[in-house]
Design an enzyme around this catalytic site. Sequence first.
Site, PDB file in Angstrom:
ATOM      1  N   HIS A 153       0.767  -1.050   0.226  1.00 24.71           N
ATOM      2  CA  HIS A 153      -0.031   0.097   0.024  1.00 24.71           C
ATOM      3  C   HIS A 153       0.841   1.201   0.113  1.00 24.71           C
ATOM      4  O   HIS A 153       0.513   2.441   0.470  1.00 24.71           O
ATOM      5  CB  HIS A 153      -1.051   0.091   1.168  1.00 24.71           C
ATOM      6  CG  HIS A 153      -1.828  -1.277   1.536  1.00 24.71           C
ATOM      7  ND1 HIS A 153      -2.691  -1.419   1.080  1.00 24.71           N
ATOM      8  CD2 HIS A 153      -1.359  -2.367   2.170  1.00 24.71           C
ATOM      9  CE1 HIS A 153      -3.465  -2.693   1.226  1.00 24.71           C
ATOM     10  NE2 HIS A 153      -2.255  -3.340   1.987  1.00 24.71           N
ATOM     11  N   SER A 274      14.411  20.762 -16.722  1.00 26.09           N
ATOM     12  CA  SER A 274      12.804  21.401 -16.869  1.00 26.09           C
ATOM     13  C   SER A 274      13.403  22.788 -17.661  1.00 26.09           C
ATOM     14  O   SER A 274      14.443  23.452 -17.210  1.00 26.09           O
ATOM     15  CB  SER A 274      12.577  21.938 -15.375  1.00 26.09           C
ATOM     16  OG  SER A 274      11.631  23.020 -15.767  1.00 26.09           O
ATOM     17  N   LYS A 280      15.662  21.152 -11.471  1.00 30.89           N
ATOM     18  CA  LYS A 280      14.674  19.751 -11.904  1.00 30.89           C
ATOM     19  C   LYS A 280      15.556  18.921 -12.382  1.00 30.89           C
ATOM     20  O   LYS A 280      16.681  18.981 -13.209  1.00 30.89           O
ATOM     21  CB  LYS A 280      13.371  20.222 -12.727  1.00 30.89           C
ATOM     22  CG  LYS A 280      12.304  20.828 -11.880  1.00 30.89           C
ATOM     23  CD  LYS A 280      11.843  19.955 -10.730  1.00 30.89           C
ATOM     24  CE  LYS A 280      11.222  18.913 -11.123  1.00 30.89           C
ATOM     25  NZ  LYS A 280       9.856  19.004 -11.787  1.00 30.89           N
ATOM     26  N   GLU A 287       8.934   7.704 -16.756  1.00 31.82           N
ATOM     27  CA  GLU A 287       7.441   8.164 -16.954  1.00 31.82           C
ATOM     28  C   GLU A 287       6.968   7.560 -18.272  1.00 31.82           C
ATOM     29  O   GLU A 287       5.789   7.176 -18.688  1.00 31.82           O
ATOM     30  CB  GLU A 287       7.379   9.612 -16.877  1.00 31.82           C
ATOM     31  CG  GLU A 287       7.498   9.813 -15.350  1.00 31.82           C
ATOM     32  CD  GLU A 287       8.035  11.572 -15.335  1.00 31.82           C
ATOM     33  OE1 GLU A 287       7.085  12.384 -15.398  1.00 31.82           O
ATOM     34  OE2 GLU A 287       9.116  12.040 -15.049  1.00 31.82           O
TER      35      GLU A 287
END
Length: 453
Positions: A153, A274, A280, A287
């Site tokens: 979880h 970024s 970043k 992804e």
Amino acid sequence: MWTGRFSQATADLVLQYGESISYDWKLYRHDIAGSIAHARAQMKAGMLTQDEFNAIENGLKSILADIEAGHFQWSIKLEDVHMNIESELTRRIGAPGAKLHTARSRNDQVATDTRLYCRAEIDTTMQLLQDMQRALVRKAEEYASIRIPGYTHLQRAQPVTIGHHLLAYVEMLGRDYERLADCRRRVNVSPLGSGAIAGSTINLDRFGIAEELGFDGVTENSMDAIADRDYIMETLFCLSLIGTHLSRMSEDLVLWSSAEFGFCTLSDAHTTGSSLMPQKKNPDVCELTRGKSGRLYGNLVSVMVAVKGLPLTYNRDLQEDKEPLFDSFETISLALRVNTEMVAAMRINPDRCAAAVADPLLLATDLADYLVRRGVPFRHAHELVGKAVAVAVGSNTPLNELTLEQFRAISPEYAEDVHSVFNLDRAFQLRTNPGAPNPDNTARRIAFWKEKL
Ligand code: ARG
């Protein structure tokens, strides 16, 4: 190819709508191999002279060379790869070219080509899976002893190791490999000789053709052979499942590489920045892999839907099988290659892992097991540990820092040695059963995979 019966040319929009050459040209190698095998069988059956066969074989080989050199002109007027190549062959060699299509239809031809394509791509994918496994095994070995929390979880559950965690993916990819090997057996049968639907009155040696093309056997029913696309759906399912496994690994790495977890650092070469926020460093590969799994499922579903309502046998709907098939292989191939590289370049951060795994709550289950060893039924032990956790959380004290008195106030079953439970060495040593994250198990499994890979 069929002007005999028609008095009007095909409309431009129909050509545009129906062409498959813009993508099925990718089958050219297999189409040519199939045609050479078919022509050889024709020669053996006395349908072609040796000279005619030679002309066909050489003609097809010169076409192959031109395609590979990028010189070949594909035409949508000739619809697909089969007709483009056959028509160019006849243009180059004349009469013998026009004999090639004897006892053959594009229906058994396209089934042959896609089976050969699937087989070749399955073989490549199996290699790529093993490359990925090798990269994971190497990381697992490098960081075998680094302990981290295991999660259920996405809440801290019990201690595991980086080695054990990464080996979980090696096992998954190992099953993906087996699945592809099994799927390959069903892919690798020759449909040639099934003709358009009912074989041919001209009987060529199907076994000879199959052997030349490296098939393990021939299909047993001509209608099944040209209508069936389950070898494609099964292949797409196998690729989807690889996508699922890579996607789950990606999600782990997204979490691990975040500032919140910090368990790993992905290399600069496998992350992106970024355009706005200078600090970043984004795990885009992970992804994208997560995102592309959806596309793999979409390809599987689109072929299943295209096929499900079709009466036997061939229907033009089946032409819709190829783009999803090609796309899935291209997607999975790139996904495996880039992820292999990324994993190989990934570093684990032992300090962050150690800080996270120091959470004594990870050993709450071990504490219950301790009580069980002292004769407390597990359900009761669970309750007694739950109470201790409540006291610890309520008083903002780490579980392992509750005093003996505090433990004994909950139950006299807690004895003087209760604090010995809070020892990670002990936690790993006690888990000796096969499959548990015991260091010896991990070492054994690493040795197993190194030998196998
Ligand atoms: N381009 C076709 C396909 O991909 C080849 C088979 C055509 N057969 C036919 N009867 N029109 O399915």
